[in-house]
Write a protein that holds these residues in place. Structure first.
Motif, PDB file in Angstrom:
ATOM      1  N   ASP A 272       0.848  -1.186   0.000  1.00  0.00           N
ATOM      2  CA  ASP A 272       0.000   0.000   0.000  1.00  0.00           C
ATOM      3  C   ASP A 272       0.890   1.245   0.000  1.00  0.00           C
ATOM      4  N   SER A 273       1.020   1.896  -1.149  1.00  0.00           N
ATOM      5  CA  SER A 273       1.883   3.072  -1.263  1.00  0.00           C
ATOM      6  C   SER A 273       1.376   4.237  -0.427  1.00  0.00           C
ATOM      7  N   ARG A 274       0.069   4.384  -0.340  1.00  0.00           N
ATOM      8  CA  ARG A 274      -0.479   5.503   0.422  1.00  0.00           C
ATOM      9  C   ARG A 274      -0.151   5.385   1.903  1.00  0.00           C
ATOM     10  N   ALA A 275      -0.147   4.169   2.421  1.00  0.00           N
ATOM     11  CA  ALA A 275       0.217   3.983   3.826  1.00  0.00           C
ATOM     12  C   ALA A 275       1.673   4.376   4.056  1.00  0.00           C
ATOM     13  N   ALA A 276       2.552   4.054   3.105  1.00  0.00           N
ATOM     14  CA  ALA A 276       3.961   4.426   3.235  1.00  0.00           C
ATOM     15  C   ALA A 276       4.125   5.938   3.173  1.00  0.00           C
ATOM     16  N   GLU A 277       3.377   6.593   2.307  1.00  0.00           N
ATOM     17  CA  GLU A 277       3.447   8.047   2.210  1.00  0.00           C
ATOM     18  C   GLU A 277       2.950   8.710   3.486  1.00  0.00           C
ATOM     19  N   ARG A 278       1.881   8.171   4.080  1.00  0.00           N
ATOM     20  CA  ARG A 278       1.370   8.723   5.345  1.00  0.00           C
ATOM     21  C   ARG A 278       2.405   8.579   6.453  1.00  0.00           C
ATOM     22  N   LEU A 279       3.094   7.433   6.475  1.00  0.00           N
ATOM     23  CA  LEU A 279       4.115   7.227   7.492  1.00  0.00           C
ATOM     24  C   LEU A 279       5.233   8.257   7.342  1.00  0.00           C
ATOM     25  N   ALA A 280       5.686   8.489   6.114  1.00  0.00           N
ATOM     26  CA  ALA A 280       6.738   9.483   5.892  1.00  0.00           C
ATOM     27  C   ALA A 280       6.295  10.854   6.375  1.00  0.00           C
ATOM     28  N   TRP A 281       5.043  11.203   6.148  1.00  0.00           N
ATOM     29  CA  TRP A 281       4.511  12.495   6.585  1.00  0.00           C
ATOM     30  C   TRP A 281       4.489  12.598   8.105  1.00  0.00           C
ATOM     31  N   ARG A 282       4.239  11.490   8.797  1.00  0.00           N
ATOM     32  CA  ARG A 282       4.176  11.501  10.262  1.00  0.00           C
ATOM     33  C   ARG A 282       5.550  11.450  10.925  1.00  0.00           C
ATOM     34  N   MET A 283       6.567  11.029  10.188  1.00  0.00           N
ATOM     35  CA  MET A 283       7.918  10.944  10.749  1.00  0.00           C
ATOM     36  C   MET A 283       8.563  12.328  10.791  1.00  0.00           C
ATOM     37  N   ARG A 284       9.243  12.634  11.893  1.00  0.00           N
ATOM     38  CA  ARG A 284       9.932  13.927  11.982  1.00  0.00           C
ATOM     39  C   ARG A 284      11.159  13.958  11.088  1.00  0.00           C
ATOM     40  N   SER A 285      11.673  12.799  10.702  1.00  0.00           N
ATOM     41  CA  SER A 285      12.874  12.745   9.861  1.00  0.00           C
ATOM     42  C   SER A 285      12.590  12.059   8.536  1.00  0.00           C
ATOM     43  N   GLY A 286      11.331  12.026   8.127  1.00  0.00           N
ATOM     44  CA  GLY A 286      10.957  11.291   6.925  1.00  0.00           C
ATOM     45  C   GLY A 286      10.515  12.188   5.785  1.00  0.00           C
ATOM     46  N   SER A 287      10.701  11.716   4.565  1.00  0.00           N
ATOM     47  CA  SER A 287      10.192  12.372   3.364  1.00  0.00           C
ATOM     48  C   SER A 287       9.829  11.285   2.370  1.00  0.00           C
ATOM     49  N   SER A 288       9.034  11.635   1.372  1.00  0.00           N
ATOM     50  CA  SER A 288       8.587  10.621   0.417  1.00  0.00           C
ATOM     51  C   SER A 288       8.648  11.144  -1.005  1.00  0.00           C
ATOM     52  N   LEU A 289       8.738  10.202  -1.924  1.00  0.00           N
ATOM     53  CA  LEU A 289       8.771  10.483  -3.347  1.00  0.00           C
ATOM     54  C   LEU A 289       8.031   9.354  -4.047  1.00  0.00           C
ATOM     55  N   THR A 290       7.167   9.696  -4.997  1.00  0.00           N
ATOM     56  CA  THR A 290       6.456   8.682  -5.776  1.00  0.00           C
ATOM     57  C   THR A 290       6.951   8.704  -7.211  1.00  0.00           C
ATOM     58  N   ILE A 291       7.235   7.531  -7.771  1.00  0.00           N
ATOM     59  CA  ILE A 291       7.612   7.412  -9.172  1.00  0.00           C
ATOM     60  C   ILE A 291       6.377   6.934  -9.931  1.00  0.00           C
ATOM     61  N   PRO A 292       5.718   7.824 -10.661  1.00  0.00           N
ATOM     62  CA  PRO A 292       4.450   7.478 -11.329  1.00  0.00           C
ATOM     63  C   PRO A 292       4.607   6.309 -12.290  1.00  0.00           C
ATOM     64  N   PHE A 293       3.587   5.456 -12.302  1.00  0.00           N
ATOM     65  CA  PHE A 293       3.442   4.330 -13.231  1.00  0.00           C
ATOM     66  C   PHE A 293       4.415   3.175 -12.972  1.00  0.00           C
ATOM     67  N   ALA A 294       5.341   3.339 -12.051  1.00  0.00           N
ATOM     68  CA  ALA A 294       6.285   2.252 -11.761  1.00  0.00           C
ATOM     69  C   ALA A 294       5.587   1.145 -10.987  1.00  0.00           C
ATOM     70  N   ARG A 295       6.106  -0.078 -11.113  1.00  0.00           N
ATOM     71  CA  ARG A 295       5.590  -1.220 -10.373  1.00  0.00           C
ATOM     72  C   ARG A 295       6.477  -1.507  -9.166  1.00  0.00           C
ATOM     73  N   HIS A 296       6.115  -2.500  -8.401  1.00  0.00           N
ATOM     74  CA  HIS A 296       6.640  -2.694  -7.048  1.00  0.00           C
ATOM     75  C   HIS A 296       8.162  -2.738  -6.958  1.00  0.00           C
ATOM     76  N   GLU A 297       8.812  -3.504  -7.797  1.00  0.00           N
ATOM     77  CA  GLU A 297      10.261  -3.707  -7.662  1.00  0.00           C
ATOM     78  C   GLU A 297      11.013  -2.611  -8.416  1.00  0.00           C
ATOM     79  N   LEU A 298      11.185  -1.478  -7.759  1.00  0.00           N
ATOM     80  CA  LEU A 298      11.773  -0.308  -8.407  1.00  0.00           C
ATOM     81  C   LEU A 298      13.193  -0.561  -8.889  1.00  0.00           C
ATOM     82  N   LEU A 299      13.944  -1.390  -8.190  1.00  0.00           N
ATOM     83  CA  LEU A 299      15.317  -1.671  -8.594  1.00  0.00           C
ATOM     84  C   LEU A 299      15.399  -2.734  -9.685  1.00  0.00           C
TER      85      LEU A 299
END
Length: 324
Positions: A272-299
């Motif tokens: 769930d990408s949205r859950a990961a983005e919410r976590l980054a927003w709640r972290m004091r030392s976190g940030s997030s980036l989304t790569i549009p249209f990419a699938r799960h295994e980014l590497l």
């Protein structure tokens, strides 16, 4: 396992050559389990530091040869290992295909032991973590205990939550899996209907849109099937969902002090990408980036998705692992 398999050796195929200078061996986890690891040197005269590469579920060192080689060419040493119960590490069950862990803390203990027994004495600091999927969940869980050894973390599509299930959420999955474990069913495979996002094979198109990299991973699975897993077990599900639930707690999130970049995939069908983005927003030392249209295994993705991820990694870690 193949009776001829030597954990100190790596499986090389024509489409998946090993990085120059990489060596493999084993270390002992705190409970005595033998885990396979590899260290690969920088390809430049000057070593910038070490990337500790943490895999996802049902992955192995060999699957990351390309990424390790690229990091080496950028001046990084790379240290990585196979999680207990998968890859070339010791399995937990007689049925080697079942993905099993008794408790999630075992993964965290394995990571800490790897850092203390392998990375710190054998690799050049400073240290950053690059983690994918389940490896990201382990890194986040361990983060409060890593603030003195790890400078930064970059998490690729971390397994913070499974894709939304209207019938049963993370809390329901956790309760159901705990009940199954309490009833003695922990070693049984999880019903596929419970985890629609996990019904993917090691080289499934749901993981990547790149046909060449999918074919490479399929060839690896055919050449070395003993490195791969089948279905996760009830105990694994109980352990993982418990870790997910702990990351929903504000007090636990407040203890995540290692600067962290969470990179999500726009077309992720596994986590769930949205859950990961919410976590980054709640972290004091976190940030997030989304790569549009990419699938799960980014590497393992096509270059048009993988290249931006690697550049984001380079940019985020540059302060900790400078080139000059």
């Amino acid at each position: 396992m193949n009776e001829a398999f030597n954990p100190d050796e790596l499986v090389v195929t024509e489409a998946n050559p090993a990085p120059a200078g990489i060596t493999a061996s084993t270390f002992r986890a705190p409970d005595g389990k033998r885990l396979r690891y590899a260290v690969s040197p920088s390809a430049l005269e000057r070593t910038r530091g070490t990337v500790i590469l943490l895999q996802g579920r049902n992955e192995n060192i060999e699957k990351y040869f390309e990424t390790i080689g690229e990091l080496n060419r950028r001046g990084y040493m790379v240290a990585t290992f196979d999680w207990r119960g998968q890859g070339g590490s010791e399995r937990m069950l007689r049925d080697r295909r079942r993905g099993y862990v008794r408790r999630f803390g075992a993964y965290v203990n394995d990571l800490e032991a790897f850092i203390q027994d392998v990375a710190l004495p054998d690799c050049r600091g400073p240290f950053v973590i690059l983690a994918h999927s389940m490896g990201g969940l382990v890194a986040l869980t361990a983060a409060p205990r890593l603030v003195n050894s790890i400078e930064r973390m970059v998490l690729s599509a971390p397994l913070v939550a499974f894709p939304a299930n209207r019938a049963i959420g993370t809390r329901g999955l956790h309760r159901l899996a705990r009940l199954g474990r309490w009833l003695g069913l922990g070693r049984l495979p999880v019903a596929p209907s419970l985890l629609p996002g996990r019904r993917v094979r090691a080289a499934s198109p749901a993981l990547s849109s790149d046909p060449k990299r999918l074919a490479r991973n399929a060839a690896l699975a055919e050449a070395a099937p003993w490195l791969f897993l089948g279905k996760p077990t009830v105990a694994w599900l109980a352990a993982v969902t418990g870790a997910m639930r702990r990351l929903e707690d504000s007090d636990n999130i407040a203890r995540l002090g290692v600067p962290t970049l969470i990179v999500t995939a726009g077309h992720d069908a596994v986590v769930d990408s949205r859950a990961a983005e919410r976590l980054a927003w709640r972290m004091r030392s976190g940030s997030s980036l989304t790569i549009p249209f990419a699938r799960h295994e980014l590497l393992q993705e096509a270059d048009r998705f993988r290249a931006p991820f690697m550049e984001a990694f380079e940019s985020f870690t540059a302060g900790a692992l400078p080139l000059d």
